[in-house]
Design an enzyme around this catalytic site. Sequence first.
Site, mmCIF file in Angstrom:
data_model
loop_
_atom_site.group_PDB
_atom_site.id
_atom_site.type_symbol
_atom_site.label_atom_id
_atom_site.label_comp_id
_atom_site.label_asym_id
_atom_site.label_seq_id
_atom_site.Cartn_x
_atom_site.Cartn_y
_atom_site.Cartn_z
ATOM 1 N N GLY A 1 0.836 -1.194 0.000
ATOM 2 C CA GLY A 1 0.000 0.000 0.000
ATOM 3 C C GLY A 1 0.871 1.244 0.000
ATOM 4 C CB SER B 1 3.349 -4.007 -3.273
ATOM 5 O OG SER B 1 3.093 -2.764 -3.837
ATOM 6 C CE1 TYR B 2 6.168 2.545 1.002
ATOM 7 C CE2 TYR B 2 5.444 1.491 3.034
ATOM 8 C CZ TYR B 2 6.126 2.508 2.383
ATOM 9 O OH TYR B 2 6.772 3.477 3.113
ATOM 10 C CG ASP C 1 4.269 -5.113 -11.096
ATOM 11 O OD1 ASP C 1 3.413 -4.280 -11.442
ATOM 12 O OD2 ASP C 1 4.944 -5.016 -10.054
ATOM 13 C CG HIS D 1 2.035 -5.370 -8.055
ATOM 14 N ND1 HIS D 1 3.324 -4.887 -8.018
ATOM 15 C CD2 HIS D 1 1.443 -4.919 -6.920
ATOM 16 C CE1 HIS D 1 3.494 -4.169 -6.906
ATOM 17 N NE2 HIS D 1 2.374 -4.195 -6.220
#
Lengths: 508, 508
Positions: free
Chosen positions: A136, A232-233, A426, A479
């Site tokens: 996020g 991701s984050y 991604d 992703h």
Amino acid sequence: MGTITVGFHLLFLIPTIALHAHASSQEAHLTKFLSSKRSRSNISNKIGDPTSFHGGSFLGIASSPRIDGYPSSYHIALKAADKISALPGQPEGVDFDQYGGYVTVDGHNGRALFYYFVESPGNPVTKPLLLWLNGGPGCLSLGFGAMRELGPFRVNRDNQTLTRNNHAWNNVANVVFLESPAGVGFSYSNTSSDYDKMGDPLTAQDTYAFLVNWLDRFPEYKARALYIAGESYAGHYVPQLAATILAHNNNNNNNNNNNTGVILNLKGIFVGNPLLDDAKEERGHHEYLWNHGVISDEVWAEIAGHCNFSDDSVYGDRCYKAITRSQYESEDIDIYNIYAPTCITDNNGSYYSSSQLPGYDTCGEVPTMAYLNLPAVQRAFHARETKWSDCKIFVDFKDSPDSMVPTLKWLIDHGLPVWLFSGDLDSRCPITSTRHAIRDLNLSVTEPWRPWTAGHEIGGYVQQYKGGFAFATVRGAGHTIPTFQPERALILLQSFLKGILPPYEKAK
Amino acid sequence: MGTITVGFHLLFLIPTIALHAHASSQEAHLTKFLSSKRSRSNISNKIGDPTSFHGGSFLGIASSPRIDGYPSSYHIALKAADKISALPGQPEGVDFDQYGGYVTVDGHNGRALFYYFVESPGNPVTKPLLLWLNGGPGCLSLGFGAMRELGPFRVNRDNQTLTRNNHAWNNVANVVFLESPAGVGFSYSNTSSDYDKMGDPLTAQDTYAFLVNWLDRFPEYKARALYIAGESYAGHYVPQLAATILAHNNNNNNNNNNNTGVILNLKGIFVGNPLLDDAKEERGHHEYLWNHGVISDEVWAEIAGHCNFSDDSVYGDRCYKAITRSQYESEDIDIYNIYAPTCITDNNGSYYSSSQLPGYDTCGEVPTMAYLNLPAVQRAFHARETKWSDCKIFVDFKDSPDSMVPTLKWLIDHGLPVWLFSGDLDSRCPITSTRHAIRDLNLSVTEPWRPWTAGHEIGGYVQQYKGGFAFATVRGAGHTIPTFQPERALILLQSFLKGILPPYEKAK
């Protein structure tokens, strides 16, 4: 600073419904975020100095007896209360235990994190413990990680029943999905000003506190091998949490005055399509788009010629304009899987996938969100009834370092196995960006690049470096890797847990 | 020089059966070919000088009354003889005429080219004429182009019956598939030494002679708009043939002594995943592989740092080794569609696809080759009975220029619409290589890069340049674009024929 949060959210997953209408403004926010970070001065943790995650105030949090104030014995009762008898609409023959509930991480402020825990079928005591964190910052580990990626169930189109995910990660590990940080999903704080303080340091601190307390509730896992995974984050969260754990372990081993006796048996971290370095991410993103035929020659030439991704300088006008143009040119595809079909909504609210991709439902988010918002489902999970969707927007997410490379290097130097992996479709946190960041680690190669196989196909490529570091790709994955390539993702996880590179079988 | 031909064959399609076993040696041949070309001196047509295709001996060939020696009137009878009553196993309701047969291109040596011609259903007189050429050099336009790419039929798994291809190109054009040059497929020469002379110039000459004579057989097409299309090594054939035609048209217009009166109504050329420039192909190939996660950081860094793709110098040892290593690292995937499944053969000879890709049968070559080798099928096509497969190997393919950029520039300067297109999953003649070659054309942009749509999806991207030049991508397509993305390929063809860029419809 309002742009930062929206930019961050981009790093997870934009809703596939009405993708085309939203991509432009969301992408523009990411640019503004990265650009604005570059223009800020006095950033306390510009390069992800790992010492801030093991030498500072964090050690204080675990030196209090227990963060939630409960005596250990009480946790046994909490565990029983967290047991999920059955999820509404779950299929027959569920052969593993499920738990859901809250762990307080700050008793004073009333900050509590929601978890969903699925044990492994068969003999869970022989399997390791794995904590999964979505990115996020602010995206749902339950709504995405558990229900659309690697959890045991998928929600059917009826919004009410579940089917089994054959490639769920609890086949090989006992998996904790954590809604993190507070404010995300079912997790909350009774002190709303906590949300304004949220950022990388507090997330790491809270997640560490969660683990310590959760292990009191599930003491049979205290000595179990622990792995932390995410995407991701979570390229920020996971290394920072690992550094926090190692620092606490070291402190507690030293038997000093603050000794709480807590040693977490951390054995490795495993992060997919991670955000590692803002500048490398930006460069690799546009480089990827050009090489995959998404943006024009003219725009890529401008970016390559006029953006300086190698230092801390602020983007010049010409670079900024070119990056903005690149976002405009790529707004029509799903940048999280550039070859994915899209989910189309009709005016009457019905929806369908623009085409079929074997094993993947591009409209899967719709039934998932509907199911998780059913009151009976929220009760079954032992969650507070909440209306939520997508990702929580933090107005100002604090202290997000520009680069995780120093933190990764610190972990590797401290002997922790670190595996990174990339779904090669991604473009948001693409393989190119991860490769540029890995190059900065400056590690020597111990086993050269080679393909690995899944069934009769190439599942991806992999390379091993000195110090237990490995980088693997997952071929044909976007992703959210377990969504697009569930079998390949599970094979890679198994290899990581065994500490050996994934298999290669020469085809006939 | 024996390595050249095998290298050339790579530019079309390696058999999907037992892909893994063969890729390595075949790719190594391409490297040797490109490398050996660099080390040769005194190459007559090093940069594809277009004047050699319009000022030289070619004009002589059409100045003789007719190359095959038949009077025009005789061709009417030949046309009737070429009419295919029905192909074995063809489905009910075939609503277009088909022809197959030979056109002599050198009466003295007995050199004849085989064609398969499918008219458009409905009203063929309103549709243009399109000549399709496969690459290689030496690969089958019938076996690949007609039966597996853009022709009206696909061969079923029973090896004996056909089904209709809904996205066949004869929906919008009358299509001639030419087996070219002599020696390929059903085409032949009675003078076997002709094969040793085969190369770009003789191919262009023979194809021009074919067209002139074929139009005598089908005089109703003489004034019809003519388009030439092809792929892969046809990146050489198509521009060279176009230049030959324009030169002959000019000569015949001038009403000089050699005037044959033949004017071909050439309206444009359309070439997919073309080989345009050897050095750019090599650079773009490895660049593509790195950006798509196929080859290692270490090998790409060596290639980027030590290969000089911008001049005529011979590759140094370090560059050569890195390129060889890149081939080794990429040998396990299908370099013609890096995300395609593979066709697996069992020991008992049965075969199956490693996984499903909607609309694409990776084992489709097997029934196609079986069907085309049936004596009844060869008779129905009016072909000489022959046992063939894959591509013809020419021991020494003559005068293959290093670059087609000057020829393309010459055509554009002479007002001919030129469209190039790239299936973005092909690493053999990838989008990166084509982009580098296009940059060398140094054309100004008249309509900037934008997506185009097919149904509710992005079909690819497109850009228009001054002088009628356009470049388009086909999203999700490998080297043989109409095989992988039949609907998108047909939409792009329709746009080309109309002379307007493909449509864009903003999704909801």
